[in-house]
Design an enzyme around this catalytic site. Structure first.
Site, short mmCIF file in Angstrom:
data_model
loop_
_atom_site.label_atom_id
_atom_site.label_comp_id
_atom_site.label_asym_id
_atom_site.label_seq_id
_atom_site.Cartn_x
_atom_site.Cartn_y
_atom_site.Cartn_z
CG ASP A 30 -59.94 112.97 61.63
OD1 ASP A 30 -59.40 111.85 61.71
OD2 ASP A 30 -59.38 114.02 61.99
CG ASP A 31 -59.93 109.55 64.37
OD1 ASP A 31 -59.18 109.47 63.39
OD2 ASP A 31 -59.54 109.84 65.52
CB CYS A 70 -54.56 111.67 61.04
SG CYS A 70 -55.94 111.55 62.18
NE ARG A 74 -56.41 113.19 57.90
CZ ARG A 74 -57.63 113.74 57.90
NH1 ARG A 74 -57.88 114.78 57.15
NH2 ARG A 74 -58.59 113.25 58.65
CE LYS A 124 -56.58 115.49 60.87
NZ LYS A 124 -56.96 114.50 61.89
CG HIS A 126 -52.76 115.71 60.48
ND1 HIS A 126 -53.44 114.88 61.34
CD2 HIS A 126 -51.59 116.03 61.11
CE1 HIS A 126 -52.73 114.70 62.43
NE2 HIS A 126 -51.60 115.38 62.31
CB SER A 151 -56.04 116.22 65.05
OG SER A 151 -55.68 115.23 64.13
CG HIS A 228 -59.63 113.53 65.55
ND1 HIS A 228 -59.20 113.94 66.80
CD2 HIS A 228 -58.61 112.81 65.02
CE1 HIS A 228 -57.98 113.48 67.00
NE2 HIS A 228 -57.59 112.79 65.95
CG ASP A 280 -58.52 109.93 59.10
OD1 ASP A 280 -59.51 109.45 59.69
OD2 ASP A 280 -57.66 110.64 59.68
CG ASN A 281 -57.67 107.16 61.50
OD1 ASN A 281 -57.11 108.22 61.21
ND2 ASN A 281 -58.39 107.05 62.60
CE LYS A 301 -56.38 108.16 65.74
NZ LYS A 301 -56.85 109.53 66.01
MG MG Z 1 -58.00 110.27 61.74
#
Ligand code: MG
Length: 515
Positions: A30-31, A70, A74, A124, A126, A151, A228, A280-281, A301
């Protein structure tokens, strides 16, 4: 034994092993930015398990998510469809969001369940909770869910580092405490960040061993909370990295990756297990040293510059995927059709699947990637449409925008919130092979770049004419009765929503940086 009988038996064994359904594991950070891992060149990260995975597997240089935030990213990973088709826009789902991933969307888990797989998500989600908890993962083909529904900064946050170090900020005090779900039940609220990674890895490795013992093919979607904001880690990883708190969190995530590989090897299923890692990003650059790194790419991001959506990605399957590097253009969208074809399950024909089958890239490290890819901003609208298009080594920006996720003092003004959406006609064109940082727009007034822009314009016109935008689920807003609460109806809301008698926040310490 006659020679021909031996040959026939050998063929049968070969056919049977070919027919054996591979286990599928998706590891989703994540991130985490393109530049965050040691194997992608970060000078102070330590990620030995991911680095080993990269050394033994196929490392992607041109792999993308579909969104710089996010929830939409996803949704695309799991459905193989751009977020504007699934309604996972604008922005990201919150604690209390009323909407969620529409039920008629088919996920990789639903596909694999059809093929007889055991399916689990750890981490996660989301993609929604909803008033009736109708958007939790068990409604989308997952047999088992252990994790947080969004998150972990979407709730008040308390202790992030051992023994009692506060999280860097308050996160969202107006939300209910972070709920840890098992299937559709809250088993811990607030979730204990110092033990969360151990809880996750125990669930993931337990699932792997359980499926292996039953000789049942499985799908594990391991969606890490890391890296994240806010960064967190257990005793084992607090102060473990010279990179600081981000490095501590990354170390803990990498440790979880190692536990999963240990389980795969320990269960004796490595040769029949396909593992794919990505993020994811892009990185939260606005968090400064507590955010990640986009490496050579611009912004992170929240933007449609490369830093927002170009992802680290590694594919691993000993004996099937040769160690190497690929520069083929590929995306999270492509996992849905690739995995469906791998297990011989037809992709749905009643909807557009935007992914392509990238098997030749994976299994032969040859051509077979995409020719083009669409970039959507966090808040896409039909009137603006796609913000940018990747075509071969080129990228055309029709719009660029900064984001409120960046402070006004961020050194690159293209990324920050003072940079409103700006339209370009003709589009800004970059050659990403020669200019990965998107700093040198090409002159498109004549040959050869005018022709490239004409081609990309045609791709855009054709694509947008055929896109049907789904109702924006995230515009449905939030309500208190959609906020996960272990004690429905309790007061004082939302602090009372706990699985213990201590009302969180009443004894919390404040991070020195906030005083
Ligand atoms: Mg993310």
């Amino acid at each position: 034994m006659e020679l021909n009988v031996v040959i026939i038996l050998g063929l049968l064994v070969a056919i049977t092993s070919c027919l054996e359904k591979p286990n599928i594991v998706i590891l989703f950070a994540d991130d985490l930015g393109w530049g965050d891992l040691g194997c992608y060149g970060h000078p102070t990260s330590t990620s030995p398990n991911l680095d080993k995975m990269a050394a033994e597997g196929l490392k992607f240089m041109n792999f993308y998510s579909t969104s710089p935030i996010c929830s939409p990213s996803r949704a695309s990973l799991l459905t193989g469809r751009y977020q504007v088709r699934t309604g996972m826009y604008p922005g990201a789902l919150e604690c209390g969001s009323i909407g969620g991933l529409p039920w008629n969307e088919t996920t990789i888990a639903a596909q694999l369940k059809q093929a007889g797989y055991g399916t689990a998500i750890v981490g996660k989600w989301h993609l929604g909770v909803g008033r009736e908890q109708q958007y939790l993962p068990t409604n989308y083909g997952f047999d088992y869910f252990l994790g947080l529904p969004y998150s972990h900064d979407m709730c008040p946050c308390y202790v992030c580092f051992y023994p009692q170090e506060a999280c860097y900020d308050d996160c969202r005090p107006e939300s209910t405490p972070c709920p840890l779900y098992e299937n559709d039940k809250i088993i811990q609220q607030p979730a204990d960040f110092l033990k969360l990674s151990e809880t996750y890895s125990s669930a993931a490795t337990g699932f792997i061993h359980q499926m292996a013992a039953k000789k049942k093919p499985f799908f594990l979607y391991m969606a890490f909370q890391h890296t994240h904001h806010p960064q967190f880690s257990s005793k084992m990883f607090t102060n473990s990295s010279i990179r600081g708190t981000f490095g501590d969190s990354l170390n803990e995530m990498d440790w979880q990756v190692g536990k999963i590989f240990d389980a795969i090897h320990g269960a004796g299923i490595a040769k029949n297990t396909f593992v794919f890692f990505t993020s994811d990003n892009g990185p939260s650059l606005f968090r400064g040293v507590r955010g990640g790194s986009a490496g050579p790419f611009r912004c992170g991001k929240g933007t449609t510059y490369e830093g927002g959506v170009r992802m680290p990605a590694i594919a691993w399957w000993p004996g099937r995927i040769a160690p190497g590097v690929t520069s083929e253009l590929t995306a999270t969208l492509d996992l849905f059709p690739t995995i469906s074809n791998l297990v011989n399950i037809a992709v749905p024909t009643d909807r557009v699947i935007d992914g392509i089958d990238m098997s030749t890239v994976l299994f032969a490290n040859t051509e077979g990637g995409r020719e083009s890819l669409m970039y959507y901003p966090p808040n896409p609208t039909p009137s603006q449409g796609v913000f940018a298009i990747r075509y071969k080594e080129y990228k055309a920006h029709y719009y660029t925008a900064g984001t409120g996720l960046y402070p006004k003092y961020y050194p690159d003004p293209a990324c920050n919130y003072t940079k409103n959406a700006t339209h370009y006609d003709p589009p800004l064109l970059f050659n990403l092979n020669q200019d990965p940082g998107e700093l040198n727009p090409l002159n498109t007034s004549g040959f050869p770049y005018k022709e490239i822009v004409d081609t990309i314009n045609q791709i855009k016109i054709k694509f947008e004419a055929a896109v049907t935008w789904a109702e924006p689920e995230i515009s449905k807003g939030v309500s208190n009765d959609s906020k996960p609460c272990a004690k429905p109806g309790c007061t004082p809301f939302p602090q009372c929503c706990t699985t213990n008698d201590i009302v969180p926040g009443t004894t919390r310490i404040i991070h020195p940086g906030l005083l």
